[in-house]
Design a protein around this motif. Structure first.
Motif, PDB file in Angstrom:
ATOM      1  N   LEU A  35       0.899  -1.500  -0.045  1.00  0.00           N
ATOM      2  CA  LEU A  35       0.139  -0.072   0.310  1.00  0.00           C
ATOM      3  C   LEU A  35       1.351   1.175   0.787  1.00  0.00           C
ATOM      4  O   LEU A  35       1.807   1.015   0.872  1.00  0.00           O
ATOM      5  N   LEU A  36       0.376   1.966  -0.628  1.00  0.00           N
ATOM      6  CA  LEU A  36       1.369   3.039  -1.030  1.00  0.00           C
ATOM      7  C   LEU A  36       0.427   4.836  -0.895  1.00  0.00           C
ATOM      8  O   LEU A  36      -0.710   4.543  -1.324  1.00  0.00           O
ATOM      9  N   ASN A  37       0.998   5.541   0.085  1.00  0.00           N
ATOM     10  CA  ASN A  37       0.606   7.375   0.140  1.00  0.00           C
ATOM     11  C   ASN A  37       0.861   7.360  -0.448  1.00  0.00           C
ATOM     12  O   ASN A  37       2.000   8.386   0.081  1.00  0.00           O
ATOM     13  N   LYS A  38       0.351   7.319  -1.876  1.00  0.00           N
ATOM     14  CA  LYS A  38       1.193   9.074  -2.855  1.00  0.00           C
ATOM     15  C   LYS A  38       0.738  10.181  -2.793  1.00  0.00           C
ATOM     16  O   LYS A  38       1.511  11.295  -2.417  1.00  0.00           O
ATOM     17  N   THR A  39       0.147  10.394  -0.946  1.00  0.00           N
ATOM     18  CA  THR A  39      -0.126  11.510  -0.623  1.00  0.00           C
ATOM     19  C   THR A  39       0.951  12.261  -0.097  1.00  0.00           C
ATOM     20  O   THR A  39       2.013  13.233  -0.127  1.00  0.00           O
ATOM     21  N   THR A  40       1.292  11.277   1.000  1.00  0.00           N
ATOM     22  CA  THR A  40       2.532  11.516   2.093  1.00  0.00           C
ATOM     23  C   THR A  40       4.061  10.991   1.137  1.00  0.00           C
ATOM     24  O   THR A  40       4.375  11.139   2.067  1.00  0.00           O
ATOM     25  N   GLY A  41       3.595   9.371   0.522  1.00  0.00           N
ATOM     26  CA  GLY A  41       4.871   8.910   0.564  1.00  0.00           C
ATOM     27  C   GLY A  41       5.432   7.593   1.379  1.00  0.00           C
ATOM     28  O   GLY A  41       6.045   6.126   0.744  1.00  0.00           O
ATOM     29  N   ASP A  42       4.146   7.272   2.502  1.00  0.00           N
ATOM     30  CA  ASP A  42       4.480   6.354   3.334  1.00  0.00           C
ATOM     31  C   ASP A  42       3.793   4.932   2.679  1.00  0.00           C
ATOM     32  O   ASP A  42       2.849   4.887   1.712  1.00  0.00           O
ATOM     33  N   SER A  43       4.397   3.975   2.706  1.00  0.00           N
ATOM     34  CA  SER A  43       4.285   2.538   2.390  1.00  0.00           C
ATOM     35  C   SER A  43       3.786   1.581   3.827  1.00  0.00           C
ATOM     36  O   SER A  43       4.721   1.722   4.444  1.00  0.00           O
ATOM     37  N   TRP A  44       3.487   0.425   3.267  1.00  0.00           N
ATOM     38  CA  TRP A  44       2.946  -0.166   4.166  1.00  0.00           C
ATOM     39  C   TRP A  44       3.036  -1.792   3.803  1.00  0.00           C
ATOM     40  O   TRP A  44       2.492  -2.208   1.959  1.00  0.00           O
TER      41      TRP A  44
END
Length: 188
Positions: free
Chosen positions: A150-159
């Motif tokens: 999972l990538l949060n394209k808004t923040t750049g965080d991934s899980w």
């Protein structure tokens, strides 16, 4: 089945129950009739209390307007025990009718999870990380089912996401009955 799912997140909390997903008063609609199916989308998540929408600033509507049938959000992010409550299969139908392709939660109530899979209405993904404390409603997400990311394209965080495992061929086939036919368990 699409292996890449993208869209805006709608963040909810823990113990979102099926009556919050689609209140019983809207179960008079028949999802097999196209004109009535879209009503499930219109009323999806209308039972969620305004203080449970996952944002410290308050409630964000799931639909842009009262007459909308499809939400601008495409991925629901929930906490623990998503889909608890009654066993109504209308809950994943309502989310799918509203345009949701995927729900990501820490874990699901078993009957909601099975209803998602049985009808291949949407993809129920589990993530061991508590995402509702990190992802905000409106964040742009990218779910890679094949890689389990999972990538949060808004923040750049991934899980990392839990593997779909044995449910993958059922969802790919279009639900449990289509799967059973495809492997010769039912005559078609």
């Amino acid at each position: 089945m699409q292996t890449i799912l993208e869209g805006k997140a709608y963040v909810l909390g823990d113990n979102v129950d099926t009556d919050q997903i689609i209140p019983a008063e809207y179960l008079t609609y028949n999802p097999a009739i196209p004109a009535e199916y879209k009503m499930f989308g219109k009323f999806a998540l209308c039972g969620v209390p305004k203080d449970a929408a996952g944002l410290p600033k308050g409630h964000v509507p799931f639909h842009e307007g009262a007459e909308e049938f499809v939400s601008p959000y495409k991925i629901v992010v929930g906490g623990k025990n998503f889909g608890c409550g009654s066993s109504r299969e209308h809950a994943p139908i309502a989310l799918a009718a509203a345009g949701i392709s995927c729900v990501i939660a820490e874990f699901y109530a078993r009957i909601f999870y099975r209803n998602c899979i049985n009808g291949a209405y949407l993809v129920p993904v589990e993530c061991p990380t508590r995402l509702i404390d990190t992802i905000c409603t409106g964040d742009e997400l990218r779910v890679d089912l094949a890689k389990g990311e999972l990538l949060n394209k808004t923040t750049g965080d991934s899980w990392r996401l839990n593997s779909l495992g044995e449910i993958t061929p059922i969802i790919e086939a279009g639900g449990v009955f289509a799967y059973a036919k495809s492997v010769g368990m039912l005559k078609g």
